[in-house]
Write a protein that holds these residues in place. Sequence first.
Motif, mmCIF file in Angstrom:
data_model
loop_
_atom_site.group_PDB
_atom_site.id
_atom_site.type_symbol
_atom_site.label_atom_id
_atom_site.label_comp_id
_atom_site.label_asym_id
_atom_site.label_seq_id
_atom_site.Cartn_x
_atom_site.Cartn_y
_atom_site.Cartn_z
ATOM 1 N N ILE A 62 0.855 -1.179 0.000
ATOM 2 C CA ILE A 62 0.000 0.000 0.000
ATOM 3 C C ILE A 62 0.896 1.235 0.000
ATOM 4 N N ALA A 63 0.344 2.336 -0.470
ATOM 5 C CA ALA A 63 1.130 3.567 -0.575
ATOM 6 C C ALA A 63 1.465 4.096 0.812
ATOM 7 N N THR A 64 2.692 4.555 0.977
ATOM 8 C CA THR A 64 3.132 5.144 2.229
ATOM 9 C C THR A 64 2.980 6.657 2.167
ATOM 10 N N PRO A 65 2.285 7.277 3.121
ATOM 11 C CA PRO A 65 2.165 8.733 3.123
ATOM 12 C C PRO A 65 3.534 9.402 3.110
ATOM 13 N N ASP A 66 3.641 10.478 2.360
ATOM 14 C CA ASP A 66 4.913 11.184 2.227
ATOM 15 C C ASP A 66 5.462 11.594 3.593
ATOM 16 N N ARG A 303 -2.123 18.902 14.314
ATOM 17 C CA ARG A 303 -0.722 19.313 14.436
ATOM 18 C C ARG A 303 0.186 18.478 13.543
ATOM 19 N N ASN A 304 -0.221 17.253 13.225
ATOM 20 C CA ASN A 304 0.583 16.349 12.411
ATOM 21 C C ASN A 304 -0.332 15.588 11.455
ATOM 22 N N PRO A 305 -0.425 16.015 10.188
ATOM 23 C CA PRO A 305 -1.331 15.378 9.215
ATOM 24 C C PRO A 305 -1.068 13.893 9.002
ATOM 25 N N LEU A 306 0.163 13.411 9.275
ATOM 26 C CA LEU A 306 0.447 11.982 9.115
ATOM 27 C C LEU A 306 -0.460 11.129 9.988
ATOM 28 N N ILE A 307 -0.843 11.667 11.152
ATOM 29 C CA ILE A 307 -1.675 10.904 12.086
ATOM 30 C C ILE A 307 -2.974 10.489 11.417
ATOM 31 N N LYS A 308 -3.645 11.426 10.783
ATOM 32 C CA LYS A 308 -4.927 11.102 10.133
ATOM 33 C C LYS A 308 -4.722 10.195 8.915
ATOM 34 N N LYS A 309 -3.692 10.475 8.136
ATOM 35 C CA LYS A 309 -3.469 9.678 6.930
ATOM 36 C C LYS A 309 -3.234 8.205 7.270
ATOM 37 N N MET A 314 -5.402 2.425 8.738
ATOM 38 C CA MET A 314 -5.664 1.439 9.790
ATOM 39 C C MET A 314 -7.158 1.133 9.866
ATOM 40 N N ARG A 315 -7.959 2.173 9.837
ATOM 41 C CA ARG A 315 -9.415 1.975 9.940
ATOM 42 C C ARG A 315 -9.961 1.242 8.718
#
Length: 418
Positions: A62-66, A303-309, A314-315
Amino acid sequence: MATAALLATTALTGLGFGMSSARAEDEIRIGVIYPLTGAAASTGVELKAAAELAAAMANKEIATPDGLVVGAGMPHLKGAKIKLIFGDHQGNPQVGATEAERLITTEKVVALTGAYFSNVTATASQVAERYGVPFLNGESSSASLTQRKFKWFFRTTPHDDLFVTNFFTFLEEMEKKTGKELRTLGLFNENTLWGNETTKLQVKLSDERKFKITEKIIYPAKTTQMTSEVQRLKAANPAVIMQSSYLGDAILSMKTYKELGFSPSMLLANDAGFNDSEFLKTLGKDGEYIISREVWALDQAERNPLIKKVNDLMRERSGVNFNGNSARAFTGIAVLADAIDRAGSTKPEDIRKALQETNIPASGLIMPWKGIKFDASGQNELGQGIIVQVQDGKYMTVWPFDVATKDIVFPMPAWDKR
């Protein structure tokens, strides 16, 4: 499919012999030890899903967020694929040690990770130390784990020295904020390595910071009733309960509190069972208002967009959001994959050296930490904690106050006032 000769070469490489780099078709076998059956099985299922998500990113399935550090594509190992080999410790330290030995000697893993329960991590990592195999611990917080002068043990999560200190700093700041005294404590902790060490730290800091312990209870792990213990806590009438419980015990305690009408001003939980996804699924509104130390919160995504991505992935794959337990498991595999890739080798000594040289910035993580960099003991020296409260069915950051997304509901409403 790999030939028998190739498999044999890979096995030797996993024990530190043979080639220094893997061919594209090789597997990088990592042993993962979690509680997949028993009282904490639901926790283990989420930890497993998180580990598999990190491995899928490392394998470019799967694609890894930048920006996320996860060893994506394993370029220094010619695209070799990570294969997670799971062991089930059932919450039993001896089983954990046996599983560690099986994974090393039979499954020929090049590194181990796990094991959530601190007492199991202790025994499993002893086996890894004996065999000279790197053990990356993502979730266990007993401070003593990185005080053993082990050569092969590394821990990404902060430990209980930090978390318990945070509790007292938080209470002192709450006193200033509310003008109300929170100086009486009831300690309510399970009796494995984690709970016992936490109790000692709480007693020590209570003395140093002039708090009074009105009741101290260390109960049997996996107990089936808590009536007498909760009656003792109620009689002692502390302003704050500090509690360390795994999932089954956390749920049982909340049911007993309600049954006996016990509602302290604050229930300050030591993560674990109180932050497991099954906690609120089982208790619903009866789980509201508990306050817990944490290392991850979805509301920090602003504060950190990676968290949501990463949480969205995961969800999508597992049907649940990350929690502090699973986010740490994900991070553990991500850090281990990155180290193996940087090592360009599946030799344990090369992986150990790469772990020692780890220096991941905050921008490469989904955790609200300053980064990951291991000190001489193997402890990540850049980790930090937050405190959350359950409000409207969600864990909201309430401390440190400068990163809080919600004000604390205090005191905790009585059961008949909810």
